[in-house]
Motif scaffolding. Structure first.
Motif, PDB file in Angstrom:
ATOM      1  N   VAL A  67     -16.107   3.605 -10.960  1.00  0.00           N
ATOM      2  CA  VAL A  67     -14.757   3.024 -10.892  1.00  0.00           C
ATOM      3  C   VAL A  67     -13.765   4.081 -10.433  1.00  0.00           C
ATOM      4  N   ASP A  68     -13.859   5.290 -10.986  1.00  0.00           N
ATOM      5  CA  ASP A  68     -12.965   6.366 -10.565  1.00  0.00           C
ATOM      6  C   ASP A  68     -13.190   6.717  -9.100  1.00  0.00           C
ATOM      7  N   ALA A  69     -14.452   6.693  -8.675  1.00  0.00           N
ATOM      8  CA  ALA A  69     -14.754   7.039  -7.277  1.00  0.00           C
ATOM      9  C   ALA A  69     -14.187   5.998  -6.321  1.00  0.00           C
ATOM     10  N   VAL A  70     -14.238   4.716  -6.701  1.00  0.00           N
ATOM     11  CA  VAL A  70     -13.613   3.682  -5.864  1.00  0.00           C
ATOM     12  C   VAL A  70     -12.101   3.876  -5.843  1.00  0.00           C
ATOM     13  N   ASP A  71     -11.508   4.165  -6.994  1.00  0.00           N
ATOM     14  CA  ASP A  71     -10.063   4.400  -7.044  1.00  0.00           C
ATOM     15  C   ASP A  71      -9.684   5.594  -6.169  1.00  0.00           C
ATOM     16  N   ASN A  72     -10.515   6.624  -6.167  1.00  0.00           N
ATOM     17  CA  ASN A  72     -10.247   7.786  -5.313  1.00  0.00           C
ATOM     18  C   ASN A  72     -10.296   7.411  -3.843  1.00  0.00           C
ATOM     19  N   ALA A  73     -11.253   6.558  -3.464  1.00  0.00           N
ATOM     20  CA  ALA A  73     -11.331   6.107  -2.072  1.00  0.00           C
ATOM     21  C   ALA A  73     -10.094   5.296  -1.692  1.00  0.00           C
ATOM     22  N   VAL A  74      -9.638   4.436  -2.588  1.00  0.00           N
ATOM     23  CA  VAL A  74      -8.421   3.657  -2.323  1.00  0.00           C
ATOM     24  C   VAL A  74      -7.240   4.597  -2.102  1.00  0.00           C
ATOM     25  N   ALA A  75      -7.073   5.569  -2.989  1.00  0.00           N
ATOM     26  CA  ALA A  75      -5.950   6.498  -2.855  1.00  0.00           C
ATOM     27  C   ALA A  75      -6.069   7.326  -1.580  1.00  0.00           C
ATOM     28  N   ALA A  76      -7.297   7.673  -1.205  1.00  0.00           N
ATOM     29  CA  ALA A  76      -7.486   8.473   0.009  1.00  0.00           C
ATOM     30  C   ALA A  76      -7.050   7.706   1.240  1.00  0.00           C
ATOM     31  N   TRP A  77      -7.503   6.456   1.384  1.00  0.00           N
ATOM     32  CA  TRP A  77      -7.107   5.678   2.553  1.00  0.00           C
ATOM     33  C   TRP A  77      -5.605   5.401   2.550  1.00  0.00           C
ATOM     34  N   ARG A  78      -5.039   5.121   1.400  1.00  0.00           N
ATOM     35  CA  ARG A  78      -3.609   4.835   1.357  1.00  0.00           C
ATOM     36  C   ARG A  78      -2.750   6.064   1.630  1.00  0.00           C
ATOM     37  N   SER A  79      -3.338   7.248   1.503  1.00  0.00           N
ATOM     38  CA  SER A  79      -2.564   8.456   1.790  1.00  0.00           C
ATOM     39  C   SER A  79      -2.146   8.526   3.248  1.00  0.00           C
ATOM     40  N   PHE A  80      -2.846   7.794   4.128  1.00  0.00           N
ATOM     41  CA  PHE A  80      -2.447   7.789   5.534  1.00  0.00           C
ATOM     42  C   PHE A  80      -1.099   7.103   5.740  1.00  0.00           C
ATOM     43  N   GLU A  81      -0.731   6.201   4.819  1.00  0.00           N
ATOM     44  CA  GLU A  81       0.550   5.511   4.957  1.00  0.00           C
ATOM     45  C   GLU A  81       1.720   6.487   4.926  1.00  0.00           C
ATOM     46  N   GLU A  82       1.527   7.640   4.263  1.00  0.00           N
ATOM     47  CA  GLU A  82       2.606   8.612   4.145  1.00  0.00           C
ATOM     48  C   GLU A  82       2.848   9.367   5.451  1.00  0.00           C
ATOM     49  N   ILE A  83       1.855   9.402   6.322  1.00  0.00           N
ATOM     50  CA  ILE A  83       1.999  10.180   7.555  1.00  0.00           C
ATOM     51  C   ILE A  83       1.944   9.314   8.808  1.00  0.00           C
ATOM     52  N   HIS A  84       1.546   8.044   8.671  1.00  0.00           N
ATOM     53  CA  HIS A  84       1.487   7.126   9.804  1.00  0.00           C
ATOM     54  C   HIS A  84       2.657   6.151   9.693  1.00  0.00           C
ATOM     55  N   ARG A  85       3.653   6.314  10.543  1.00  0.00           N
ATOM     56  CA  ARG A  85       4.880   5.530  10.394  1.00  0.00           C
ATOM     57  C   ARG A  85       5.204   4.818  11.699  1.00  0.00           C
ATOM     58  N   TYR A  86       4.386   3.892  12.052  1.00  0.00           N
ATOM     59  CA  TYR A  86       4.590   3.098  13.263  1.00  0.00           C
ATOM     60  C   TYR A  86       5.856   2.264  13.128  1.00  0.00           C
ATOM     61  N   GLN A  87       6.677   2.276  14.163  1.00  0.00           N
ATOM     62  CA  GLN A  87       7.959   1.569  14.132  1.00  0.00           C
ATOM     63  C   GLN A  87       8.043   0.566  15.279  1.00  0.00           C
ATOM     64  N   GLY A  88       7.057  -0.285  15.429  1.00  0.00           N
ATOM     65  CA  GLY A  88       7.061  -1.233  16.524  1.00  0.00           C
ATOM     66  C   GLY A  88       6.728  -2.636  16.065  1.00  0.00           C
ATOM     67  N   ARG A  89       6.470  -3.523  17.023  1.00  0.00           N
ATOM     68  CA  ARG A  89       6.118  -4.903  16.723  1.00  0.00           C
ATOM     69  C   ARG A  89       4.700  -4.982  16.157  1.00  0.00           C
ATOM     70  N   TYR A  90       4.451  -6.046  15.415  1.00  0.00           N
ATOM     71  CA  TYR A  90       3.137  -6.321  14.822  1.00  0.00           C
ATOM     72  C   TYR A  90       2.639  -5.138  13.979  1.00  0.00           C
TER      73      TYR A  90
END
Length: 613
Positions: A216-239
């Motif tokens: 369960v912790d390992a799955v939670d770590n994977a979720v947090a890892a993928w979501r960490s990209f949201e902090e550096i990927h800031r697309y400002q366009g359509r769709y």
């Protein structure tokens, strides 16, 4: 071999390799060592090549009562912002969810994901309501199904050892070996109950995998890892949701240790059922380089583009007498010899099954343009070029000036006779055009005058010998009447404006004669629509001022993805079935670039920070 449609598969990734899991809950493809390594689960290509199933089963077959018509219903989706899959199974007696991920290093975030991936596949079953019976089948078959391993029962785990691999299954429910290299179990899950499993890969003569982990912790770590990209990927366009998801798929197809982006996760999924154009796409192509770099630039952040460019520059190295290679292994390997695996029956009987790809031997002139288009796009980021890079880029420009008159295999990698493909000439033009613009950065080795003269000669040749009056369009081969969707690149690289009368007629000819139910074939007789070509047509319509048509086609093409937002390479226009390798990077790249074109139609070479906060 499986009866599951290609669209029934979801993609799990750890930036080292990836796995495909079906709607029915079967992992039918996993090459854990790296993208192009041999599989331990390969049922995608043969029923005996290995799988790992976790699924709900309906109770009995009663003739009366509420359970009489009960079947297992399945809904699935990625957890938002991740490549972690959640699948809900509903039966007449209850509901469960199965959450699945490839493990990443504890605490790894952003671009560190995949540097030391442990090669562990996680699957956690959680009861939601009622009571549900579950079935597990574990049948590892290393070396593309050639090895049936011995199964050793050890305390708390089941070890499958054979050939070059050791696969260790650990779980909260013990499995019973069946004597044929397969183990199975059934168990019941009630509301609130959690049952977890993990499958760890190790090379055959090394340690048997990482220490016991909390699943369960390992799955939670994977979720947090993928979501960490949201902090550096800031697309400002359509769709934005479509673009961000496609950017995440590209991230999952990135071999993080080198920065290479593979064309697809799989090998030998056919362009046409029963056909023979079944190729291994688990490598990285220079042919796709500028499209990939642009898509990462738009949908992700400059870190990815810098690493991808560094990988390509290092892999290409000194430009010598022979052709510039068109593709490499994920760590820059050049020799990618093709083999046929005659023991595999292929996806739905589509043979041959190939590993390796003999396209590495082909001469394709378009790759010269890809490199210089990419450098021109990155010119503000690269700063002062070092001597080796300047020499390499000047060598590529010289190669374009010297070889553009030669026939080649073309961007569709036709095997057989080489021809004078217009897309190759146009990309040589693009190489020289950008080299002239970059000449001040390239310094003393630059020969801008000679490059400009060759560029202008290419342009005159294409305009004279590519236009076919009877077809009323620019065609795909010099002095030929064969229409080809690759001519859509002409406005996309700046060779001609989309509003030029002949180019405008060509865009309509591609739409009318190669289009089919909203999809665009590469050439007449191509068995299916090629998704990248549909997205190219979107871009061309935008540049031609056809905003409404472009938007409608974009949304119609984007809807061709499967239920978890994945594209294969092609789509059958008659049935809508996905065809070809999955997930296909070029299809997701096409979506990102088309969405950006719809966002910034007058920005053909956007500033890298224009879409960032």
């Amino acid at each position: 071999m499986t009866d599951d449609p290609i669209a029934d598969y979801a993609f799990l990734a750890d930036c080292r390799s990836g796995a495909l899991v079906s709607r029915a809950g079967s992992v039918d493809w996993w090459c854990p060592d790296r993208f192009d390594a041999s599989s331990v689960f390969g049922r995608l290509l043969d029923p005996d090549a290995g799988h790992w199933l976790i699924t709900a089963v309906a109770y009995g077959t009663p003739t009366t009562g509420a359970e009489a018509d009960a079947e297992v219903q399945v809904d699935r989706a990625y957890l938002p912002g991740t490549l972690v899959l959640r699948t809900e199974h509903r039966t007449g007696t209850g509901r469960v969810e199965v959450t699945e991920a490839l493990a990443v290093e504890p605490g790894a975030r952003g671009h560190r994901i995949g540097l030391r991936s442990p090669a562990v596949l996680l699957r956690v079953v959680r009861g939601l309501s009622g009571t549900v019976r579950m079935r597990v089948e574990f049948a590892p078959r290393p070396e593309y199904g050639l090895v049936t391993p011995y199964l050793h029962e050890e305390p708390g785990r089941l070890v499958a050892a054979g050939g070059s691999a050791t696969v260790t299954l650990r779980g909260d429910v013990p499995l019973t070996p069946l004597g044929d290299g397969t183990a199975a179990a059934e168990f019941t899950v009630s509301a609130g109950q959690v049952v977890g499993f993990d499958c760890a890969y190790a090379r055959g003569h090394g340690p048997t995998g990482p220490a016991e982990l909390d699943r369960v912790d390992a799955v939670d770590n994977a979720v947090a890892a993928w979501r960490s990209f949201e902090e550096i990927h800031r697309y400002q366009g359509r769709y934005p949701e479509l673009v961000q998801h496609s950017a995440l798929v590209l991230q999952g197809l990135t071999y993080q240790r080198s920065g290479a982006v593979v064309a697809a996760l799989t090998t030998s999924l056919p362009e046409q059922l029963g056909g023979t154009r079944n190729y291994d796409y688990r490598f990285a192509w220079l042919r796709d380089f500028s499209y990939t770099l642009h898509a990462l630039w738009v949908g992700a952040c400059p870190d990815e583009t810098d690493r991808l460019f560094g990988w390509a520059a290092r892999s290409t190295g000194r430009v010598g007498e022979g052709p510039v290679p068109i593709m490499y292994g994920v760590e820059g390997e050049r020799v990618l010899g093709e083999q046929r695996l005659e023991h595999l029956r292929g996806y739905r009987g589509s043979r041959p099954v190939r590993i390796g790809n003999d396209a590495w031997r082909q001469h394709q002139l378009d790759v010269l343009g890809e490199m210089l288009l990419a450098v021109h796009r990155l010119r503000h980021e690269l700063g002062e070029l070092d001597d080796e890079l300047r020499l390499m880029l000047c060598g590529i420009a010289d190669k374009a000036a010297e070889t553009w008159r030669e026939p080649d295999a073309g961007m569709w990698e036709v095997r057989g006779e080489v021809r004078h493909y217009v897309s190759s000439k146009v990309l040589c033009w693009a190489a020289l055009d950008r080299a002239v613009l970059l000449a001040p950065m390239l310094g003393e080795p630059a020969d801008a005058g000679r490059w400009a003269a060759a560029r202008d000669e290419i342009r005159a040749t294409v305009l004279d010998r590519c236009w076919h009056p009877a077809v009323a369009a620019y065609t795909g081969i010099l002095d030929s009447a064969e229409l080809d969707a690759s001519v859509l690149l002409m406005p996309l690289v700046g060779f001609l404006p989309a509003t030029d009368p002949r180019m405008r007629a060509t865009i309509e000819a591609v739409h009318d004669r190669l289009g089919d139910n909203g999809l665009v074939r590469r050439w007449s007789g191509d068995p299916a629509g090629f998704l990248l070509c549909s997205f190219w047509l979107v871009e061309c319509l935008v540049l031609a001022g056809e905003w409404d048509r472009a938007t409608e086609l974009f949304e119609r093409t984007a809807a061709r993805a499967n239920d978890v937002g994945l594209f294969a390479e092609q789509v059958d226009p008659a049935t809508g079935a996905l065809l070809g390798n999955l997930p296909q990077a070029l299809s997701h790249i096409g979506l990102i670039n088309a969405a950006w074109r719809l966002t910034a139609p007058d920005d053909p070479d956007p500033d890298p920070d224009a879409h960032q906060d």
